[in-house]
Design a protein around this motif. Structure first.
Motif, mmCIF file in Angstrom:
data_model
loop_
_atom_site.group_PDB
_atom_site.id
_atom_site.type_symbol
_atom_site.label_atom_id
_atom_site.label_comp_id
_atom_site.label_asym_id
_atom_site.label_seq_id
_atom_site.Cartn_x
_atom_site.Cartn_y
_atom_site.Cartn_z
ATOM 1 N N ASP A 1 15.275 -8.003 -12.542
ATOM 2 C CA ASP A 1 13.928 -8.412 -12.917
ATOM 3 C C ASP A 1 13.064 -7.207 -13.240
ATOM 4 O O ASP A 1 13.183 -6.137 -12.624
ATOM 5 N N PHE A 2 12.170 -7.395 -14.223
ATOM 6 C CA PHE A 2 11.179 -6.396 -14.594
ATOM 7 C C PHE A 2 9.831 -6.943 -14.146
ATOM 8 O O PHE A 2 9.318 -7.910 -14.721
ATOM 9 N N VAL A 3 9.259 -6.362 -13.096
ATOM 10 C CA VAL A 3 8.073 -6.926 -12.454
ATOM 11 C C VAL A 3 6.905 -5.954 -12.584
ATOM 12 O O VAL A 3 6.976 -4.816 -12.125
ATOM 13 N N VAL A 4 5.832 -6.411 -13.216
ATOM 14 C CA VAL A 4 4.590 -5.647 -13.293
ATOM 15 C C VAL A 4 3.471 -6.520 -12.745
ATOM 16 O O VAL A 4 3.637 -7.727 -12.555
ATOM 17 N N LYS B 1 -3.586 -0.048 -15.433
ATOM 18 C CA LYS B 1 -4.347 -1.094 -14.753
ATOM 19 C C LYS B 1 -3.996 -1.248 -13.279
ATOM 20 O O LYS B 1 -4.797 -1.786 -12.506
ATOM 21 N N CYS B 2 -2.831 -0.819 -12.883
ATOM 22 C CA CYS B 2 -2.403 -1.013 -11.486
ATOM 23 C C CYS B 2 -1.861 0.287 -10.910
ATOM 24 O O CYS B 2 -0.672 0.374 -10.547
ATOM 25 N N PRO B 3 -2.706 1.324 -10.797
ATOM 26 C CA PRO B 3 -2.210 2.610 -10.275
ATOM 27 C C PRO B 3 -1.829 2.560 -8.800
ATOM 28 O O PRO B 3 -1.088 3.421 -8.328
ATOM 29 N N ASP B 4 -2.343 1.584 -8.066
ATOM 30 C CA ASP B 4 -2.065 1.485 -6.629
ATOM 31 C C ASP B 4 -0.840 0.615 -6.325
ATOM 32 O O ASP B 4 -0.579 0.311 -5.162
ATOM 33 N N TRP B 5 -0.125 0.208 -7.323
ATOM 34 C CA TRP B 5 1.051 -0.654 -7.133
ATOM 35 C C TRP B 5 2.115 0.126 -6.349
ATOM 36 O O TRP B 5 2.487 1.230 -6.723
ATOM 37 N N ASP B 6 2.589 -0.451 -5.243
ATOM 38 C CA ASP B 6 3.533 0.264 -4.381
ATOM 39 C C ASP B 6 4.928 -0.343 -4.368
ATOM 40 O O ASP B 6 5.763 0.027 -3.549
ATOM 41 N N GLN B 7 5.194 -1.264 -5.300
ATOM 42 C CA GLN B 7 6.505 -1.897 -5.367
ATOM 43 C C GLN B 7 7.248 -1.387 -6.599
ATOM 44 O O GLN B 7 6.623 -1.009 -7.601
ATOM 45 N N PRO B 8 8.575 -1.358 -6.546
ATOM 46 C CA PRO B 8 9.332 -0.915 -7.731
ATOM 47 C C PRO B 8 9.189 -1.913 -8.877
ATOM 48 O O PRO B 8 9.130 -3.133 -8.658
ATOM 49 N N ILE B 9 9.125 -1.384 -10.084
ATOM 50 C CA ILE B 9 9.033 -2.261 -11.262
ATOM 51 C C ILE B 9 10.375 -2.919 -11.540
ATOM 52 O O ILE B 9 10.445 -4.094 -11.889
ATOM 53 N N ARG B 10 11.442 -2.155 -11.353
ATOM 54 C CA ARG B 10 12.783 -2.704 -11.511
ATOM 55 C C ARG B 10 13.248 -3.247 -10.164
ATOM 56 O O ARG B 10 13.460 -2.496 -9.218
ATOM 57 N N GLN B 11 13.370 -4.552 -10.074
ATOM 58 C CA GLN B 11 13.835 -5.206 -8.858
ATOM 59 C C GLN B 11 15.088 -6.006 -9.199
ATOM 60 O O GLN B 11 15.021 -7.170 -9.590
ATOM 61 N N GLY B 12 16.229 -5.347 -9.077
ATOM 62 C CA GLY B 12 17.472 -5.972 -9.508
ATOM 63 C C GLY B 12 17.486 -6.127 -11.012
ATOM 64 O O GLY B 12 17.318 -5.158 -11.761
#
Length: 298
Positions: free
Chosen positions: A117-120, A104-115
């Motif tokens: 946190d699991f961010v989608v 759903k978010c192929p253009d996402w440019d941020q890391p999923i693992r941020q410290g």
């Protein structure tokens, strides 16, 4: 619930108790018994199917498949249940969200693992924040069912694998001598006869599954343990129905419930064992044959 329950502070005796036991939270407590029974009704066949698949894989002639089946049995059985439950629910949830995020978010440019946190992206969250409450509850319950099925499926696989090996090899060879293919011999000879050997182990596994249902509380599902703790705890005058610490009575009710459930299970499993042993070349089947012969002679 009742018309006289409008003013709890004016109630005493039976009227107070009847109003207290029919509050919305108590109705949720009663419904949670159905949640436990529903978990057992869904998990048992799913775990049995996974166990059968694991047992078939463990005895497969295809080496990678055999390794996979035996690894599944060994790894899951080697990890304490409570650790596996706490880890696997989180892993499943994040795994599903990660897959949705890739689609759903192929253009996402941020890391999923941020410290830590699991961010989608918002569209990949499960369930969506805009979903009704029942969707969140069904999703959490589904994760719990899948986790229970994977754990107990490994134990079922070990039981079924041993039961398959307990069927006399001579019977399989006889079937093949009569022209059956290995697949036909497996389906028509091995599988029907293995159940009588597997049932004692599966019966113990069912009892363990029944006793493991309070782990739903740890998985975030509002089960009977959750409600017993919430309703039985001390309630002060700030609540509509204040009372002292009644957790002893609530958990005593759970004790009676589980004892009745295990007793009903024992009766049903004993009858199933008698049915499966009929005509089988086992100790139980031989006892039935002798009893029938004595009845006929009499």
């Amino acid at each position: 619930m009742f018309s006289y329950c409008t003013d709890p502070s004016a109630l005493q005796g039976f009227e107070w108790l009847s109003c207290y036991l029919t509050t919305g939270k108590h109705l949720g407590f009663y419904a949670s018994f159905g949640t436990v029974l529903l978990l057992l009704a869904i998990t048992a066949p799913v775990a049995l199917a996974m166990g059968f698949g694991g047992a078939v894989a463990a005895r497969s002639s295809i080496l990678p498949l055999r390794w996979l089946g035996r690894a599944y049995i060994a790894v899951v059985r080697g990890v304490p249940d409570i650790i596996f439950f706490l880890f696997f629910v989180i892993a499943l949830d994040q795994g599903f969200e990660w897959l949705r995020h890739q689609v759903k978010c192929p253009d996402w440019d941020q890391p999923i693992r941020q410290g830590n946190d699991f961010v989608v992206c918002a569209a990949a969250k499960l369930p969506l924040s805009s979903s009704p409450q029942w969707v969140h509850e069904v999703y959490g319950f589904s994760l719990a069912v899948l986790t229970f099925a994977i754990v107990f499926g490994a134990f079922a696989a070990n039981v079924l694998y041993g039961a398959m090996r307990a069927v006399p090899r001579a019977q399989i060879e006889t079937a093949e001598a009569y022209g059956m293919t290995p697949r036909q011999a497996f389906r028509r000879v091995l599988v029907p006869q293995m159940w009588v050997y597997a049932l004692p182990g599966l019966s113990n596994l069912w009892m363990v599954l029944v006793k493991a249902t309070p782990l739903l509380f740890l998985l975030g599902v509002e089960d009977i343990v959750y409600w017993a703790r919430e309703l039985g705890g001390m309630k002060t005058g700030a609540f509509s129905y204040p009372h002292p610490d009644w957790r002893l009575y609530y958990f005593l009710g759970l004790l009676v419930f589980y004892l009745l459930l295990t007793r009903v299970s024992e009766v049903a499993l004993d009858r199933l064992m008698i049915r499966l042993s009929h005509g089988q070349a086992t100790l139980s089947g031989e006892q039935q044959r002798k009893a029938s012969a004595l009845d006929g002679a009499a």
